[in-house]
Design a protein around this motif. Structure first.
Motif, short mmCIF file in Angstrom:
data_model
loop_
_atom_site.label_atom_id
_atom_site.label_comp_id
_atom_site.label_asym_id
_atom_site.label_seq_id
_atom_site.Cartn_x
_atom_site.Cartn_y
_atom_site.Cartn_z
N MET A 29 4.11 4.28 -1.15
CA MET A 29 5.14 4.45 -2.17
C MET A 29 5.22 3.22 -3.07
SD MET A 29 9.12 5.42 -1.60
CE MET A 29 9.46 4.14 -0.45
N ALA A 30 5.22 2.03 -2.43
CA ALA A 30 5.31 0.81 -3.21
C ALA A 30 4.08 0.63 -4.11
CB ALA A 30 5.46 -0.39 -2.29
N SER A 31 2.93 1.09 -3.62
CA SER A 31 1.72 0.95 -4.43
C SER A 31 1.82 1.78 -5.71
CB SER A 31 0.52 1.41 -3.61
OG SER A 31 -0.59 1.58 -4.44
N VAL A 32 2.34 3.00 -5.59
CA VAL A 32 2.46 3.85 -6.78
C VAL A 32 3.40 3.21 -7.78
CG1 VAL A 32 3.33 6.05 -7.61
CG2 VAL A 32 1.88 5.95 -5.60
N PHE A 33 4.48 2.57 -7.27
CA PHE A 33 5.46 2.01 -8.18
C PHE A 33 5.15 0.58 -8.60
CE2 PHE A 33 8.45 5.21 -8.72
CZ PHE A 33 8.65 5.89 -7.54
N SER A 34 4.01 0.04 -8.14
CA SER A 34 3.79 -1.37 -8.45
C SER A 34 3.32 -1.52 -9.89
CB SER A 34 2.76 -1.96 -7.51
OG SER A 34 1.47 -1.63 -7.96
N GLU A 35 3.36 -2.73 -10.37
CA GLU A 35 3.02 -2.98 -11.77
C GLU A 35 1.56 -2.77 -12.06
OE1 GLU A 35 5.65 -6.72 -12.74
OE2 GLU A 35 4.21 -6.14 -14.29
N THR A 62 -4.48 -0.43 -1.61
CA THR A 62 -3.32 -0.19 -2.47
C THR A 62 -3.38 -1.15 -3.65
OG1 THR A 62 -1.94 -1.81 -1.37
CG2 THR A 62 -1.88 0.43 -0.51
N PHE A 63 -2.44 -0.97 -4.56
CA PHE A 63 -2.37 -1.84 -5.73
C PHE A 63 -1.46 -3.04 -5.50
CE2 PHE A 63 -4.75 0.15 -8.96
CZ PHE A 63 -4.71 1.51 -8.73
N LEU A 64 -1.03 -3.25 -4.27
CA LEU A 64 -0.05 -4.31 -4.04
C LEU A 64 -0.72 -5.66 -3.86
CD1 LEU A 64 2.07 -2.32 -1.49
CD2 LEU A 64 2.69 -2.87 -3.81
N THR A 65 0.01 -6.70 -4.22
CA THR A 65 -0.50 -8.05 -3.98
C THR A 65 -0.11 -8.48 -2.57
OG1 THR A 65 1.52 -9.06 -4.78
CG2 THR A 65 -0.19 -8.63 -6.39
N ARG A 66 -0.69 -9.59 -2.15
CA ARG A 66 -0.43 -10.12 -0.80
C ARG A 66 1.06 -10.29 -0.55
NH1 ARG A 66 -2.80 -13.81 2.86
NH2 ARG A 66 -0.89 -14.98 2.63
N LEU A 70 -2.27 7.56 -11.56
CA LEU A 70 -1.58 7.67 -10.28
C LEU A 70 -0.08 7.86 -10.49
CD1 LEU A 70 -2.22 7.47 -7.27
CD2 LEU A 70 -1.62 5.07 -7.40
N LYS A 71 0.47 7.08 -11.43
CA LYS A 71 1.91 7.19 -11.67
C LYS A 71 2.27 8.56 -12.22
CE LYS A 71 2.82 2.38 -12.52
NZ LYS A 71 3.94 1.64 -12.08
N ILE A 72 1.43 9.05 -13.13
CA ILE A 72 1.73 10.35 -13.72
C ILE A 72 1.69 11.44 -12.64
CG2 ILE A 72 0.87 12.08 -15.32
CD1 ILE A 72 0.00 9.89 -17.14
N GLU A 73 0.71 11.33 -11.74
CA GLU A 73 0.59 12.32 -10.67
C GLU A 73 1.85 12.37 -9.84
OE1 GLU A 73 -1.78 14.40 -9.28
OE2 GLU A 73 -0.28 14.74 -7.72
#
Lengths: 726, 185
Positions: free
Chosen positions: B88-94, B21-25, B100-103
């Motif tokens: 869900m959080a990954s899509v909305f992360s900074e 995912t795109f999330l940080t630790r 991905l966000k557009i999708e």
């Protein structure tokens, strides 16, 4: 899926005719209601796009290699290995985590089919990307004021948050400018003065300069009143004048280290050029993103409805009141946009005599605006001359307050002018009958010009006083030596005073206007007058102009007063906390909110205007006005700029002739012409591309019409067949 | 509201989620905490599920006018597992990439789930955005027609995915607004 989605409206909505697009009314409209959805979803184009988005994987049962069943381009995959899949782009797939795990496992089994070299390449690029990411995560913790700005964004929206981000950018910019000046100018001096290194100052006695020009009387009156230290601190005179705060302290021609001689005049000039160039590059780099998006836009309006509706809701909002505010501001904004469109249509339908009347009225009102500006500039001019003339009287002949008043007179007049003129401009623009969006932009532009031009007027007044003499004393030294033995220090003092006064005014306005207003509105809510005045809203344009004004002063003043960027950094840090407190405790969010994308571009544009306006007085003073012979690093040169030709003349002759060649007309004119040609080429290319885009759009809509027509025919044929069978 | 068995997340799981995912630790650990607070007692976090109502009432989504659509798009079989919440959080992360966000934005805005954003969907979006009782018909149709005239390239009164993607690539505010920082309670 419903057969015809146009008629299947959800419950609770009144029945409405399907919206039929203008183009389609040309033919029989019964053919052109929306085609059945299931046909559209069966089309190959729809399917391939859907598959590309989600990359649903399947395994080829025989060979266990990955088959990406996208479209007819699967022949590309007959090589067996999908290219460019690595673990970083797994995240980009729109799949849930378990499916991504499967994909990753497939990729890893695939790696076995790659050669050793490819495997190693992929592995090293992966680890490099992971390292870069971890580094980025760590540096994001170092970001200044991150939590503060995040919480402001959550409570007040992205427009105000962009103001605070801008303020943070200016703090960093000033810090870097100060570091440049420190490294190039201050460090050698401090190293020698405090005997940290074994170096000494080089003082070259000046030849063929009249001894009168080198006289620099340090004012030290016998009796020093206790408040004179306070006045000195506020105005940069007295004990501050000889410190390293001002230009006059650096009366050195070089610093001799063991192995080389450090040329301080050259370093001083280069530090000025370096910080101006750095500021320009940094601002342009930051504004490129906003600008790129504006360039891509093909519509004329600055704001698009798509942007406002699909990206209108800020998903960061977590509290109810902020959400209600956001709904309200969206309502306001969308209605205002539709209103603006209506007004624009009305304007387009004006008759010619109305147009004539409006244009003549606008001309008249613009003359009034120019007259107001001229009056303000004249007032500043007179105030500066008065202040300069009377500053020379001794301190003990004056009362305390009168002395400060005279010292600060230019700053006071500038602040008053900047306070009064926006109100005048706001009144005038009502009569000019522009659309609301344009009104706002023009008012802001006028205020920006007013604010920044006042500094220039001040500096030019000083410049004219420095170079004008009533008797022959100018030929002696080139500038008015009697009044201004060390004119750069005095200009530096004016800039210092402007900066201090600006800070005092901001603090005073927050303490004595914002907080009492909040108290009044909260506790005396019965009075009608006070309710009318209402709660404070955070006015972004005014605040931004304030800090750009401060930054312009810093840019101009940093040449004359090398420590000024450090003072500016401290000042902006103080302003950040003061404004943050004022925002949280006294302001309500306004119904009309600035958009962050707009704001960033606007702030950087205003800052760029400030930089350009700051460069003008600097170049004139560096190139035209002779430098003081009594103080400063340029006593042995005619003008400040002369350092560069003298340094070039010490280069080896081949390099010298190269430099002379580059700066001659024989090089500059062809170079300019070539740049113009390249520019014209790109403009022509852009025009051609635009035409192609328009043609492609037309073609696209024609194809779509054909598609709908065919689908309609097909549906009818199907229906007929079914009816015949029944 | 009880809590799941308070197991610390294994280090390998944390690393894997970070890679996928795109999330940080810190973000993953924060979501883990939140999930543990909300899920039914006595279950291991990897097997527990949250209902759509529970996720809708998180502070991050509580006042969002599109929260029901968000829950529909990201849930599987009507419930959220821990990995669904992470996705869900990954899509909305900074740090998430624009594509991905557009999708997911397209899926969220497609209210009737027919693969296109048509006028119905647009009117529903506008109604949710403005959230007012006195909405005139003209305002709605005006706005809808403006949006379509700007982004509907093939003039079929609907936005297909490519048209939506094209419009959002040009939109300067999209990346800034389509993100959620904080997923805690």
């Amino acid at each position: 899926m419903s057969e015809s989605s146009a008629s299947a409206l959800p419950a609770g909505r009144r029945g409405r005719q399907p919206f039929v697009h203008q183009d389609s009314l040309s033919l029989d409209s019964s053919y052109f209601s929306s085609p059945p959805m299931n046909f559209l979803q069966e089309l190959p184009s729809y399917r391939s796009i859907a598959r590309k988005r989600t990359t649903i994987l399947s395994r080829d049962k025989q060979s266990d290699t990955l088959l990406k069943p996208t479209d007819s381009y699967s022949s590309q995959l007959e090589g067996g290995i999908t290219e460019n899949l690595n673990s970083q782009s797994i995240r980009k797939y729109a799949l849930n985590i378990s499916e991504k795990r499967r994909l990753r496992d497939i990729q890893e089994t695939q790696m076995k089919y790659l050669s050793e070299w490819d495997q190693w390449k992929r592995y090293s690029s992966n680890s490099w990307k992971r390292f870069v990411e971890k580094a980025r995560e760590m540096t994001s913790h170092l970001e200044l004021w991150r939590e503060d700005i995040r919480s402001i964004e959550g409570k007040f929206g992205t427009g105000i948050q962009s103001y605070f981000s801008f303020l943070r950018f200016l703090v960093l910019l000033n810090l870097v400018i100060f570091l440049i000046i420190f490294m190039l100018v201050l460090l050698p001096m401090l190293l020698t003065k405090y005997k940290i290194t074994n170096s000494s100052f080089v003082l070259i006695p000046s030849k063929d300069i009249d001894i009168q020009c080198t006289v620099y009387p340090i004012s030290s009156s016998g009796l020093i009143y206790f408040y004179s230290y306070f006045i000195d601190l506020l105005s940069g005179t007295g004990f501050l004048e000889e410190t390293c705060l001002f230009y006059g302290h650096y009366t050195i021609d070089g610093v001799k280290f063991q192995t080389f001689t450090y040329d301080l005049p050259l370093a001083y000039l280069l530090s000025t050029i370096a910080y101006l160039a750095l500021s320009l590059l940094w601002i342009v780099k930051r504004s490129v993103e906003g600008f790129k998006i504006n360039l891509i836009r093909s519509e004329e309006h600055f704001q698009s409805y798509c942007n406002k509706i699909f990206a209108g809701w800020d998903f960061c909002i977590t509290n109810r009141s902020m959400a209600d505010l956001k709904h309200g501001s969206l309502r306001y904004e969308l209605r205002a946009d539709l209103e603006e469109e209506r007004i624009r249509q009305k304007i387009a339908e004006r008759t010619s005599e109305e147009t004539l009347r409006i244009y003549s009225l606008r001309l008249f009102l613009n003359c009034i605006v120019l007259a107001v500006l001229a009056a303000c500039f004249y007032a500043i001019y007179r105030a500066t001359i008065f202040s300069q003339e009377h500053m020379k009287k001794e301190i003990d002949k004056m009362v305390f307050g009168e002395n400060l008043l005279i010292l600060y007179l230019p700053s006071i007049v500038i602040t008053l002018a900047n306070f009064v003129t926006p109100m005048i401009f706001a009144k005038i623009i009502h009569y000019e009958d522009y659309s609301p969006g344009f009104e706002i932009r023009l008012t802001i532009l006028r205020c920006v010009f007013m604010r920044l031009a006042t500094i220039c007027v001040l500096v030019f007044t000083l410049g004219s006083k420095i170079t004008s003499c009533d008797n022959y004393s100018c030929e002696l030294c080139g500038y008015n030596q009697k009044l201004y033995p060390c004119w750069e220090t005095q200009v530096g003092q004016e800039m210092y005073k402007l900066m201090i006064f600006d800070l005092i005014i901001i603090l005073a306005v927050t303490l004595f206007v914002d907080f009492p207003r909040k108290l009044l509105v909260t506790y005396c809510s019965s009075s009608k007058l006070i309710q009318c005045w209402g709660q404070q809203e955070f006015a972004i344009p005014d605040n931004v102009l304030g800090i750009v004004y401060g930054q312009t002063i810093c840019w101009i003043g940093a040449f004359f007063s090398p420590l000024l960027p450090a003072i500016a950094t401290l000042k902006f840090i103080i302003i950040f906390y003061v404004k943050e407190m004022s925002l949280i405790y006294t302001c309500t969010p306004s119904p009309r909110q600035f958009r962050a994308s707009n704001s960033n571009f606007f702030f950087l544009l205003v800052l760029l205007i400030g930089l350009c306006l700051a460069i003008i007085p600097l170049t004139i003073s560096m190139a035209r006005i002779p430098s003081s012979k009594a103080c400063g690093p340029f006593t042995n040169f005619n003008t400040t700029w002369e350092v560069i030709p003298k340094t070039v003349s010490t280069f080896p002759s081949s390099l010298q002739s190269l430099v002379h060649g580059l700066t001659s007309e024989a090089f500059a004119v062809p170079f300019f012409m070539i740049i113009c040609l390249i520019m014209f080429y790109f403009i022509a290319l852009a025009g051609a591309h635009k035409r192609v885009v328009v043609q492609l759009r037309e073609q696209l809509s024609l194809e779509s019409r054909d598609k709908r027509y065919l689908i309609q025919k097909l549906t009818e044929a199907q229906r007929e067949m079914r009816n015949r069978l029944d | 509201m009880g809590q799941c068995l308070r197991y610390q997340m294994h280090w390998e799981d944390l690393e894997e989620y970070q890679a996928l995912t795109f999330l940080t630790r810190n973000e993953i650990l924060c979501i883990h905490d939140t999930f543990l607070k909300l899920c039914p007692p006595g279950k291991y976090y990897k097997e527990a599920t949250l209902t759509m109502d529970q996720v809708s009432s998180l502070p991050a989504l509580r006042v969002n006018p599109f929260r029901d659509r968000i829950c529909r798009v990201f849930a599987h079989n009507g419930v959220f597992s821990f990995e669904d919440v992470l996705g869900m959080a990954s899509v909305f992360s900074e740090q998430a990439c624009p594509s991905l966000k557009i999708e997911y934005a397209f899926r969220i805005y497609d209210f009737n789930e027919n693969g296109f954003i048509d006028e119905e969907d647009l009117q529903e979006i506008i109604l949710r955005l403005l959230n007012s009782d006195d909405m005139s018909e003209d305002l709605l149709t005006d706005l809808t027609s403006h949006v379509l005239s700007e982004s509907d390239l093939d003039n079929d009164n609907m936005l297909s995915f490519s048209e939506f993607e094209h419009a959002m690539a040009k939109s300067p505010d999209f990346m800034n607004s389509f993100r959620i920082h904080f997923w805690g309670c």
